[in-house]
Design a protein around this motif. Sequence first.
Motif, PDB file in Angstrom:
ATOM      1  N   VAL A   1      10.529  -5.740 -27.343  1.00  0.00           N
ATOM      2  CA  VAL A   1      10.032  -6.103 -26.006  1.00  0.00           C
ATOM      3  C   VAL A   1      10.291  -4.971 -25.010  1.00  0.00           C
ATOM      4  N   ILE A   2      11.496  -4.380 -25.055  1.00  0.00           N
ATOM      5  CA  ILE A   2      11.804  -3.257 -24.161  1.00  0.00           C
ATOM      6  C   ILE A   2      10.870  -2.079 -24.426  1.00  0.00           C
ATOM      7  N   GLY A   3      10.586  -1.829 -25.707  1.00  0.00           N
ATOM      8  CA  GLY A   3       9.667  -0.744 -26.043  1.00  0.00           C
ATOM      9  C   GLY A   3       8.274  -0.987 -25.489  1.00  0.00           C
ATOM     10  N   ALA A   4       7.769  -2.216 -25.647  1.00  0.00           N
ATOM     11  CA  ALA A   4       6.440  -2.541 -25.113  1.00  0.00           C
ATOM     12  C   ALA A   4       6.422  -2.415 -23.591  1.00  0.00           C
ATOM     13  N   TYR A   5       7.502  -2.852 -22.949  1.00  0.00           N
ATOM     14  CA  TYR A   5       7.601  -2.739 -21.486  1.00  0.00           C
ATOM     15  C   TYR A   5       7.574  -1.276 -21.048  1.00  0.00           C
ATOM     16  N   ASN A   6       8.301  -0.398 -21.759  1.00  0.00           N
ATOM     17  CA  ASN A   6       8.343   1.019 -21.394  1.00  0.00           C
ATOM     18  C   ASN A   6       6.993   1.702 -21.608  1.00  0.00           C
ATOM     19  N   ILE A   7       6.269   1.303 -22.655  1.00  0.00           N
ATOM     20  CA  ILE A   7       4.921   1.865 -22.876  1.00  0.00           C
ATOM     21  C   ILE A   7       4.017   1.518 -21.696  1.00  0.00           C
ATOM     22  N   TRP A   8       4.099   0.250 -21.261  1.00  0.00           N
ATOM     23  CA  TRP A   8       3.249  -0.191 -20.143  1.00  0.00           C
ATOM     24  C   TRP A   8       3.668   0.461 -18.829  1.00  0.00           C
ATOM     25  N   ARG A   9       4.984   0.648 -18.631  1.00  0.00           N
ATOM     26  CA  ARG A   9       5.478   1.128 -17.342  1.00  0.00           C
ATOM     27  C   ARG A   9       5.374   2.639 -17.197  1.00  0.00           C
ATOM     28  N   TYR A  10       5.653   3.394 -18.262  1.00  0.00           N
ATOM     29  CA  TYR A  10       5.799   4.841 -18.109  1.00  0.00           C
ATOM     30  C   TYR A  10       4.569   5.627 -18.553  1.00  0.00           C
ATOM     31  N   ASP A  11       4.210   5.551 -19.823  1.00  0.00           N
ATOM     32  CA  ASP A  11       3.104   6.421 -20.272  1.00  0.00           C
ATOM     33  C   ASP A  11       2.512   5.857 -21.552  1.00  0.00           C
ATOM     34  N   ALA A  12       1.377   5.206 -21.426  1.00  0.00           N
ATOM     35  CA  ALA A  12       0.712   4.626 -22.598  1.00  0.00           C
ATOM     36  C   ALA A  12       0.038   5.679 -23.458  1.00  0.00           C
ATOM     37  N   SER A  13      -0.040   6.910 -22.966  1.00  0.00           N
ATOM     38  CA  SER A  13      -0.707   7.957 -23.745  1.00  0.00           C
ATOM     39  C   SER A  13       0.086   8.333 -25.008  1.00  0.00           C
ATOM     40  N   VAL A  14       1.327   7.902 -25.099  1.00  0.00           N
ATOM     41  CA  VAL A  14       2.114   8.224 -26.297  1.00  0.00           C
ATOM     42  C   VAL A  14       1.534   7.550 -27.537  1.00  0.00           C
ATOM     43  N   LEU A  15       0.665   6.572 -27.362  1.00  0.00           N
ATOM     44  CA  LEU A  15       0.063   5.894 -28.518  1.00  0.00           C
ATOM     45  C   LEU A  15      -0.802   6.837 -29.346  1.00  0.00           C
ATOM     46  N   LYS A  16      -1.170   7.968 -28.770  1.00  0.00           N
ATOM     47  CA  LYS A  16      -1.953   8.935 -29.551  1.00  0.00           C
ATOM     48  C   LYS A  16      -1.122   9.574 -30.656  1.00  0.00           C
ATOM     49  N   ALA A  17       0.195   9.306 -30.656  1.00  0.00           N
ATOM     50  CA  ALA A  17       1.055   9.831 -31.730  1.00  0.00           C
ATOM     51  C   ALA A  17       0.716   9.225 -33.080  1.00  0.00           C
TER      52      ALA A  17
END
Length: 790
Positions: free
Chosen positions: A256-272
């Motif tokens: 849950v914390i990881g999903a929250y950080n993706i939404w809050r900080y930088d969703a572009s990391v999903l391109k990894a």
Amino acid sequence: MTPPERHGLGKRNNVWALDQELDRPMDKEAETLRNENMQKKISAWLILRLAFQSLGVVFGDLGTSPLYVFYNTFPRGIQDPEDVIGALSLIIYSLTLIPLIKYVYIVSRANDGGQGGTFALYSLLCRHANIKTIPNQDRTDDEVTTYSRATFGEKSIAAETKRWLESKMSRKRALLIVVLIGSCMVIGDGILTPAISVLSAAGGIKLDHPKMSDEVVVLVSVVILIGLFSMQRYGTDTIAWLCAPVVLVWFLLIGVIGAYNIWRYDASVLKAFSPVYIYRYFKRGGVDGWTSLGGIMLSITGTEAVFADLSHFPVSAIQLAFTVVVFPSLLLAYTGQAAYLMKNSNHVADVFYRSIPDSIYWPVFLVATAAAIVASQATISATFSLIKQALAMSCFPRVKVVHTSNRFLHQIYISDVNWILMVLCVSVTAGFRNQTQIGNASGTAVAVVMLVTTFLMILVMLLVWRCHWIWVIIFTVLSLVVEGTYFSAVLFKIDQGGWVPLAIAAAFFAIMYVWHYGAVKRYEYEIHSKVSMAWILGLGPSLGLVRVPGVGLVYTELASGVPHIFSHFITNLPAIHSIVVFVCLKYLPVYTVPEDERFLIRRIGPKTFHMFRCVVRYGYNDLHKKDDDFEEKLFESLHMYIRVEYLMEDSSYTENSLYSPAIEQLNTRELQTDSNGGTFSSIVDATITSVESIVPVESPHFGTNSLRPSNEGAREDRFDDLEFLRRCRDAGVVHIMGNTVIRARRESNFMKKLTVDFAYAFLRKMCRENSVIFNVPHESLLNVGQIFYV
């Protein structure tokens, strides 16, 4: 690449929970219905329950890796935000290829009746090829229920591999050395995992108290570790119910914390998730990018525990737990940390705690500390199990194994090993004081263990699964490309802490190999110096001595023949007991030997000699714990043997004997239920030749000595022999054990003298005596000393 089911072992894997509910007698129709219902329960509720329980036992180590991975990947800081994307991509594909595909869905199927680990793979190979360095196998061992193995054609790849392994002793020794290296590295990881997990979790205190020194964090970690190891003697049964909920909450929180950080900080990391960024990462980082793999490899530490802890849970439960809970939670946790680092690259040293929202910081800190303790507990318990398996393979000095739970057979405690682990773990924590060097050390241990598992899996795929060579090549290439890359990276960090597991493994390897070398030499001496049966026959019914009342249990390592200790004993003493039983306790390359197949009884010489052999067989997971009824079971087996022996003779005198229909089934195994409902097994082999075969009845002690051709006379002799056995037992039982001392010959080289006269002698003095391991009463013990030179 799926191994075929043999003898139904796959279906029986770890369904003990259901068997406990079904111990009342049933007819065949009811039993069939029960089996159908059992399969439905296994596929639904039971699998869900076991999958939940597996979280606390199997995945604790793997789940706490997010505490320290990014810090060990970038110990000098992040130079380019794109490096975070590349490192995340490497983590994603490492988790996918190694834990998910290789271990959870391939290696886990190479279990030995539900048992995992390097020794389990070695045991599986030993059943399919004659590669044991101590050849104490007997043809009757193949009849044990758990001794399952596949057959293959003479011209197949499996047959060629088998002949190649068996052709030279050097290859057998090399395979054992590989197994020992992998096992020693697992022990090293069992020391390093508690150190880095607890130190990383305790480091969260500094965020709220920035002025706190590192020495305080180290001190808190040391106190936690000492408390953890001190609690081991109580067993994990009392707190086991806490482990799974704690780890489940941990995985849910980091997900849950990881999903929250993706939404809050930088969703572009999903391109990894695109592997292109792995190529860019290495191209941009060069040698530094390559060496950072040592830190990234920490994301898959604990993967070997997934395979080693298979004995606790079925494969399907572990697969469900990892696929549904562990894998997605870890992906979210690492991706969330990467998203945080994209905006806060200077916080890489404590990114896990920095990325936690302030409102839930302290609850997460408490859960993280508890999860680190659970992860440490799992690796410590796995080390105990591994040492127990090494004991069964004669690869570790005799130590006391304590059974800590009446409900769970796998929960054991080894006091000597526990305190050694504690001293080493505390020394590593206090000596390094930071996560980086401990992480480098842990990465080295994990890399070696994975390479050893890959090598053993290649042999399993060829010998056991009989896979097509194309599948073997694909598995080998993919595994070596990934694991070989990681191994080459950790080599760069040998001088930065990577030498620690090598030093620990070298020390344990020396202990294991020296002890095994001594065990092999001792067994070879027993084989070459055993007494000929012609000499025993020449002694006559009295064995040339006075036969005093009582039973003498002569302990030996020989499963056939008369040991040298016996001739040495009767040469120095003028008397021997009226009944002599040669007791051989040996371990088979199986995970367990059923209770009703444990005792194998044979007669030595004519009946007038009253000499027997009792082979007691154990699996490497069986516990030879304090067992007050061991002697009782042995004598029950002797009673059973005499009954079966006379039943077979009765059938030879008349075709229409009442017992004739049952005699054919008694040629190999006879089961009898005692008054307590237990079963004992006596194996009667009618094909045994010469003096170990069953001969006509002749009892010099009671009644007439002539052969009786009638069934009534045979029964009278049977009762006479049973009464004679009872009287001898009442007169007293003496346990006769050999106190053998090994010495190197005078002309031996320096290394051999050092190994035998000093190293092995020292280990022998430090380890526990056989009489203590076998729980022999001191007042009934008789030691026979002898020296032999190698």
